[in-house]
Structure formats: C-alpha cells, structure tokens
Design a protein around this motif. Structure first.
Motif, PDB file in Angstrom:
ATOM      1  N   ALA A  70      -8.924  83.241 -28.602  1.00  0.00           N
ATOM      2  CA  ALA A  70      -8.592  84.608 -29.183  1.00  0.00           C
ATOM      3  C   ALA A  70      -8.632  85.483 -27.698  1.00  0.00           C
ATOM      4  O   ALA A  70      -7.604  86.542 -27.930  1.00  0.00           O
ATOM      5  CB  ALA A  70      -9.841  84.789 -29.919  1.00  0.00           C
ATOM      6  N   THR A  71      -9.310  85.001 -26.727  1.00  0.00           N
ATOM      7  CA  THR A  71      -8.951  85.899 -25.546  1.00  0.00           C
ATOM      8  C   THR A  71      -7.399  85.681 -24.793  1.00  0.00           C
ATOM      9  O   THR A  71      -6.936  87.004 -24.333  1.00  0.00           O
ATOM     10  CB  THR A  71     -10.143  85.604 -24.396  1.00  0.00           C
ATOM     11  N   LEU A  72      -7.046  84.551 -24.674  1.00  0.00           N
ATOM     12  CA  LEU A  72      -5.769  84.480 -24.470  1.00  0.00           C
ATOM     13  C   LEU A  72      -4.783  84.970 -25.241  1.00  0.00           C
ATOM     14  O   LEU A  72      -3.779  85.567 -24.704  1.00  0.00           O
ATOM     15  CB  LEU A  72      -5.693  82.942 -24.299  1.00  0.00           C
ATOM     16  N   ALA A  73      -5.134  85.010 -26.682  1.00  0.00           N
ATOM     17  CA  ALA A  73      -3.923  85.587 -27.408  1.00  0.00           C
ATOM     18  C   ALA A  73      -3.892  87.263 -27.381  1.00  0.00           C
ATOM     19  O   ALA A  73      -2.940  87.731 -27.515  1.00  0.00           O
ATOM     20  CB  ALA A  73      -4.249  85.142 -29.002  1.00  0.00           C
ATOM     21  N   THR A  74      -5.178  87.778 -27.177  1.00  0.00           N
ATOM     22  CA  THR A  74      -5.347  89.240 -27.170  1.00  0.00           C
ATOM     23  C   THR A  74      -5.317  89.861 -25.815  1.00  0.00           C
ATOM     24  O   THR A  74      -5.104  91.079 -25.755  1.00  0.00           O
ATOM     25  CB  THR A  74      -6.502  89.661 -27.864  1.00  0.00           C
ATOM     26  N   TYR A  75      -5.339  89.099 -24.681  1.00  0.00           N
ATOM     27  CA  TYR A  75      -5.611  89.614 -23.527  1.00  0.00           C
ATOM     28  C   TYR A  75      -4.508  90.704 -22.914  1.00  0.00           C
ATOM     29  O   TYR A  75      -4.775  91.621 -22.250  1.00  0.00           O
ATOM     30  CB  TYR A  75      -5.975  88.521 -22.404  1.00  0.00           C
ATOM     31  N   PRO A  76      -3.298  90.297 -23.144  1.00  0.00           N
ATOM     32  CA  PRO A  76      -2.302  91.233 -22.895  1.00  0.00           C
ATOM     33  C   PRO A  76      -2.454  92.584 -23.284  1.00  0.00           C
ATOM     34  O   PRO A  76      -2.247  93.917 -22.778  1.00  0.00           O
ATOM     35  CB  PRO A  76      -1.119  90.550 -23.232  1.00  0.00           C
ATOM     36  N   THR A  77      -2.773  92.794 -24.554  1.00  0.00           N
ATOM     37  CA  THR A  77      -3.136  94.003 -25.203  1.00  0.00           C
ATOM     38  C   THR A  77      -4.394  94.693 -24.521  1.00  0.00           C
ATOM     39  O   THR A  77      -4.329  96.021 -24.544  1.00  0.00           O
ATOM     40  CB  THR A  77      -3.657  93.952 -26.735  1.00  0.00           C
ATOM     41  N   GLN A  78      -5.292  94.055 -24.106  1.00  0.00           N
ATOM     42  CA  GLN A  78      -6.577  94.698 -23.291  1.00  0.00           C
ATOM     43  C   GLN A  78      -6.211  95.273 -22.048  1.00  0.00           C
ATOM     44  O   GLN A  78      -6.596  96.150 -21.762  1.00  0.00           O
ATOM     45  CB  GLN A  78      -7.597  93.559 -23.209  1.00  0.00           C
ATOM     46  N   ALA A  96       3.269 106.347 -19.961  1.00  0.00           N
ATOM     47  CA  ALA A  96       3.714 107.259 -21.132  1.00  0.00           C
ATOM     48  C   ALA A  96       3.173 106.587 -22.443  1.00  0.00           C
ATOM     49  O   ALA A  96       2.924 107.681 -23.166  1.00  0.00           O
ATOM     50  CB  ALA A  96       5.362 107.428 -21.106  1.00  0.00           C
ATOM     51  N   GLY A  97       3.307 105.415 -22.745  1.00  0.00           N
ATOM     52  CA  GLY A  97       2.666 105.065 -23.951  1.00  0.00           C
ATOM     53  C   GLY A  97       2.601 103.580 -24.214  1.00  0.00           C
ATOM     54  O   GLY A  97       2.837 102.857 -22.934  1.00  0.00           O
ATOM     55  N   PHE A  98       2.546 102.825 -25.317  1.00  0.00           N
ATOM     56  CA  PHE A  98       2.017 101.671 -25.217  1.00  0.00           C
ATOM     57  C   PHE A  98       3.339 100.895 -25.019  1.00  0.00           C
ATOM     58  O   PHE A  98       3.355  99.986 -23.887  1.00  0.00           O
ATOM     59  CB  PHE A  98       2.008 101.221 -26.734  1.00  0.00           C
ATOM     60  N   VAL A  99       4.488 101.181 -25.512  1.00  0.00           N
ATOM     61  CA  VAL A  99       5.772 100.269 -25.127  1.00  0.00           C
ATOM     62  C   VAL A  99       6.261 100.816 -23.654  1.00  0.00           C
ATOM     63  O   VAL A  99       6.552  99.607 -23.012  1.00  0.00           O
ATOM     64  CB  VAL A  99       7.191 100.833 -26.112  1.00  0.00           C
ATOM     65  N   ASN A 100       6.034 101.972 -23.122  1.00  0.00           N
ATOM     66  CA  ASN A 100       6.342 101.993 -21.794  1.00  0.00           C
ATOM     67  C   ASN A 100       5.457 101.390 -20.736  1.00  0.00           C
ATOM     68  O   ASN A 100       6.068 100.889 -19.772  1.00  0.00           O
ATOM     69  CB  ASN A 100       6.336 103.572 -21.669  1.00  0.00           C
ATOM     70  N   THR A 101       4.339 101.147 -21.215  1.00  0.00           N
ATOM     71  CA  THR A 101       3.198 100.451 -20.444  1.00  0.00           C
ATOM     72  C   THR A 101       3.680  98.928 -20.489  1.00  0.00           C
ATOM     73  O   THR A 101       3.612  98.303 -19.228  1.00  0.00           O
ATOM     74  CB  THR A 101       1.917 100.478 -20.737  1.00  0.00           C
ATOM     75  N   VAL A 102       4.349  98.218 -21.303  1.00  0.00           N
ATOM     76  CA  VAL A 102       4.381  97.048 -21.424  1.00  0.00           C
ATOM     77  C   VAL A 102       5.663  96.791 -20.606  1.00  0.00           C
ATOM     78  O   VAL A 102       5.771  95.855 -19.751  1.00  0.00           O
ATOM     79  CB  VAL A 102       4.880  96.742 -23.115  1.00  0.00           C
ATOM     80  N   GLY A 110       5.790  91.040 -14.192  1.00  0.00           N
ATOM     81  CA  GLY A 110       6.244  90.035 -14.723  1.00  0.00           C
ATOM     82  C   GLY A 110       4.936  89.846 -15.823  1.00  0.00           C
ATOM     83  O   GLY A 110       4.058  90.268 -15.934  1.00  0.00           O
ATOM     84  N   LEU A 111       5.307  88.420 -16.425  1.00  0.00           N
ATOM     85  CA  LEU A 111       4.491  87.995 -17.360  1.00  0.00           C
ATOM     86  C   LEU A 111       3.038  87.861 -17.030  1.00  0.00           C
ATOM     87  O   LEU A 111       1.961  88.093 -17.666  1.00  0.00           O
ATOM     88  CB  LEU A 111       4.916  86.742 -18.104  1.00  0.00           C
ATOM     89  N   ARG A 112       2.895  87.514 -15.547  1.00  0.00           N
ATOM     90  CA  ARG A 112       1.593  87.187 -14.943  1.00  0.00           C
ATOM     91  C   ARG A 112       0.660  88.472 -14.886  1.00  0.00           C
ATOM     92  O   ARG A 112      -0.604  88.399 -14.794  1.00  0.00           O
ATOM     93  CB  ARG A 112       1.610  86.821 -13.497  1.00  0.00           C
ATOM     94  N   GLY A 113       1.366  89.692 -15.000  1.00  0.00           N
ATOM     95  CA  GLY A 113       0.584  90.973 -14.910  1.00  0.00           C
ATOM     96  C   GLY A 113      -0.127  91.263 -16.150  1.00  0.00           C
ATOM     97  O   GLY A 113      -1.284  91.973 -15.989  1.00  0.00           O
TER      98      GLY A 113
END
Length: 149
Positions: A70-78, A96-102, A110-113
């Motif tokens: 569960a942590t690995l699945a949701t960690y990017p959102t955290q 500026a917002g969720f999409v901008n931050t992503v 990169g993905l590592r971030g």
C-alpha cells in the motif's frame, strides 16, 4: 493555504483499502499454502464453522507486506501532497497545483523523485503494521474462543 494538498489527501484515503485488500489476499494465499483454504463440502455454509486463523509469524508477515504494498502504491501521492504543502517563501520554485507538481517532479527528478524517502518510511511503517495485524488476529482468536465457551 488551508486547502493545499486536499486532492492528494483525498486520493490517499485509498491507502487503507489497498492495505486491507492486500492483507486479505495474502492471508488467503497463506491458508491455501498451508492447506487450510477450503472447508470440506459438508461444512460449507455452516455458520458455526471455525474461521481459520493465521499463525503469529504469518500474520506479522502478511501485515508487513500489505503495508509495504500500500505504501509503494500511494507514496507518489504523499510526495506530491508534501510538495504542495511546503512553504515556498524563500525559494523560487512554486507548485501551482496537483498536475503542475507532478509535471515539475517528473521533469526535474524523474520517476525516482516520487519515491524520495520511501525506504526509511517503509522501515518505520512495516513493523508497526506487522504488530497491528498480529494483535488483530490474536484478538479474533480470543473472541472466537470466548464465543464458544
């Protein structure tokens, strides 16, 4: 400022559901592996049938693995939520917002971030979850025993 990170927080509600679903699947797989998975045909539908319980070690392992999943699945959102909520008064980079931050995280790191700090987090939360599910299974056993006796 009070609502920064609200969208990621709402998405993170799924963390508990993922953990519980994975725990139940691992528990089922453990029962099948130990040969406890299926009741004999004569006992199907019997409400009084004893619910198979996990061993102490199996409950701990399933609890830890479910939390890790569960942590690995949701960690990017955290990570996105943390970036949105951090103060940016003295820095040039602003999210500026969720999409901008992503987008910014993906472009700059990169993905590592999205997984910065995940291993220390796993070392902290997996043992806690192992103990939680161990206590959960032990409590279910006690309740089963008390209801019979």
């Amino acid at each position: 400022g009070l609502y920064r990170g609200l969208l990621p927080s709402l998405i993170l509600v799924s963390h508990g559901a993922i953990q519980l679903a994975v725990y139940e699947k691992l528990k089922s797989m453990s029962h099948n592996f130990q040969g406890q998975g299926k009741a004999p045909p004569s006992e199907k539908g019997n409400i009084e049938q004893k619910r198979p319980s996990l061993s102490i070690s199996s409950a701990g392992i399933c609890g830890a693995l479910s939390k890790g999943t569960a942590t690995l699945a949701t960690y990017p959102t955290q990570v996105v939520r943390s970036r949105l909520q951090q103060r940016m008064d003295t820095r040039k980079l602003k999210y500026a917002g969720f999409v901008n931050t992503v987008r910014v995280i993906m472009r700059r790191e990169g993905l590592r971030g999205f997984y910065k700090g995940v291993f220390p987090n796993l070392l902290r939360v997996m043992p806690q979850s192992a103990v939680t599910f161990l206590v959960y299974e032990a409590t279910l056993r006690i309740i089963d025993d008390l209801s019979k006796g």
